[in-house]
Write a protein that holds these residues in place. Sequence first.
Motif: not given
Length: 258
Positions: A14-21, A152-156, A163-169
């Motif tokens: 949930a913390l590590v996004p899968d992305v093309d690079h 708001a929904d994506e952050i929640s 001390d941070v919330t990780v949001v999927d880009p």
Amino acid sequence: MVEGDDRTIARLRALVPDVDHPVEPVRTMSYRVDRVATGLEVLEEGDRLTHAEDSAAAVDAIYIRMYRRAFEFASLSGWVRIHAVTADVGERRILLVGPSGVGKTTLALALCAAGTRVQGDESVLVRGGESLAVPRGFHVKAGGAPLVPEFADEISAGEAIGDVTVVDPHAVCPEWRLHCAPVDEIVLLTDAGTETVTVRAADPPSVLQSLIRESFVITESKSDLLAALLSVTSNAECRSITRGPLDDMVATLSQRSR
């Protein structure tokens, strides 16, 4: 690659996004998390990394460690890491540079809400005049959510780490994918304690000093660091923007891109 405790693996995914690079992997790191009587044992490449009381602590240790190792390999390949937002505003690659707490992630989310292609909110790698955002979730600090109610929904729904919330880009930038590009503009974000967004030209020496302050020296020498930073400042337009209402900052950055 992580094996072992299912809860730890689920949280880490949930913390590590899968992305093309565009960068090919140079090393595969393996971690194993085993449950023991007193909690969890975390192994890296078969060697003990740490003991964790629960899956949250194990994830925290692996998350920090694997990014640290990735930055070491990037540094050995000539990349220099800068603390900055990377955004493609129109056809221009912009780096938004400023100290921690100035509001870079909040501004990055506001840019996403306006349809800007934000590449990353925290770290960018530069080398030979090119820039590449670090593939990482957006780290939203406590109190940041009300400033961008569009997400708001994506952050929640994000995963908490420290001390941070990780949001999927992917959740806030549906077409999120990373690419190398020359830096067209460097914007220094400052907090002048006013409610008005002002824009001024920034002289190259002050921009270079800011980049040095916001760089993370890992293995590179001072000369290599300066060469990498100069490679992105030599052809970039440099400006300073004081922090103000998010809508005004987004509009100002969009206008400067034309």
